[in-house]
Design a protein around this motif. Structure first.
Motif, PDB file in Angstrom:
ATOM      1  N   HIS A 181      -9.218   7.799  -5.003  1.00  0.00           N
ATOM      2  CA  HIS A 181     -10.609   8.084  -4.944  1.00  0.00           C
ATOM      3  C   HIS A 181     -11.100   9.055  -6.119  1.00  0.00           C
TER       4      HIS A 181
ATOM      5  N   LYS B 139      -2.816  -2.124  -9.154  1.00  0.00           N
ATOM      6  CA  LYS B 139      -4.097  -1.539  -8.492  1.00  0.00           C
ATOM      7  C   LYS B 139      -5.259  -2.617  -8.226  1.00  0.00           C
TER       8      LYS B 139
ATOM      9  N   THR C 111      -3.660   5.467  -2.011  1.00  0.00           N
ATOM     10  CA  THR C 111      -4.960   5.109  -2.166  1.00  0.00           C
ATOM     11  C   THR C 111      -5.655   6.276  -2.985  1.00  0.00           C
TER      12      THR C 111
ATOM     13  N   LEU D 261       0.756  -1.371  -0.002  1.00  0.00           N
ATOM     14  CA  LEU D 261      -0.046  -0.087  -0.010  1.00  0.00           C
ATOM     15  C   LEU D 261       0.684   1.069  -0.001  1.00  0.00           C
TER      16      LEU D 261
ATOM     17  N   TYR E 186      -9.416   2.914  -5.277  1.00  0.00           N
ATOM     18  CA  TYR E 186      -8.529   1.955  -5.495  1.00  0.00           C
ATOM     19  C   TYR E 186      -7.182   2.235  -4.657  1.00  0.00           C
ATOM     20  N   ILE E 187      -6.360   0.903  -4.137  1.00  0.00           N
ATOM     21  CA  ILE E 187      -5.139   1.018  -3.396  1.00  0.00           C
ATOM     22  C   ILE E 187      -4.282   0.664  -4.677  1.00  0.00           C
TER      23      ILE E 187
END
Length: 201
Positions: A50, A72, A48, A45, A132-133
């Motif tokens: 959005h 992703k 992140t 990670l 999504y990461i």
């Protein structure tokens, strides 16, 4: 959580259990144990992201130089979208092919795409949110795009939706132009990177 390999190698679909009750519902779109079992290594990670999109918004096709690339893990916490993964890895047996999955706030499915694969989506309704990461932080120098309306890719955008694109995506090169310019990742380098991640994991 159920995991399923998609038709593009090194991409997966994950379907969690959804628990509705009189208050609403609960779901866990990402579960590390299921992810490692399917992919073979943990998901790093680094960032992140959005996005909030009106119906018809297309974002992509985006990809990054590999290595390090940017894997992703994508899900849709509000609305619905058609998520598209494109194999842009030169030398891949599936080079130029794509697969798609509908992600929504009913089933809370997620998709994972490894480094070197291209990503795009279209919002199927207003106020659609995509989260999504990312395995690596945003790197402007290593980020690239292909015009998502390029007929050479023939991506499965719904015919009843008027596409809305950013200027950046509209001006992005076509698939053949990106190949000719040497922008696309190479399959062998991507596979070596995946093997390194599994060994470290």
């Amino acid at each position: 959580m159920q995991a399923r390999r998609l038709s593009i190698p090194d991409s997966f679909e994950f379907t969690p259990r959804v628990f509705p009750d009189h208050r609403g519902l609960f779901a866990a779109p990402f579960q590390e144990e299921a992810f490692i079992e399917a992919v073979g290594h943990p998901l790093r990670l680094a960032q992140t992201n959005h996005s909030f999109s009106r119906r018809g918004t297309i974002r992509g096709v985006h990809f990054a130089d590999t290595p390090p690339g940017q894997a992703k893990y994508v899900y849709c916490p509000r609305g619905s979208l058609l998520d598209v993964i494109v194999d842009l890895r030169v030398g891949s047996p599936n080079f130029g092919e794509w697969t798609s999955v509908v992600l929504d706030s009913v089933q809370y499915k997620s998709v994972y795409l490894a480094e070197g694969l291209g990503h795009a989506f279209v919002a199927l309704e207003d106020e659609t949110v995509m989260a999504y990461i990312c395995s690596e932080p945003y790197n402007p120098a290593g980020e690239h795009g292909i015009n998502p309306l390029d007929p050479d890719l023939a991506l499965p955008w719904p015919r009843d939706i008027e596409p809305v694109l950013s200027e950046k995506d509209t001006d992005a090169p076509g698939f053949q132009e990106a190949l000719d310019k040497g922008l696309l990742p190479h399959y062998d380098e991507c596979v070596a990177h995946y093997e390194k991640l599994r060994a470290q994991g």
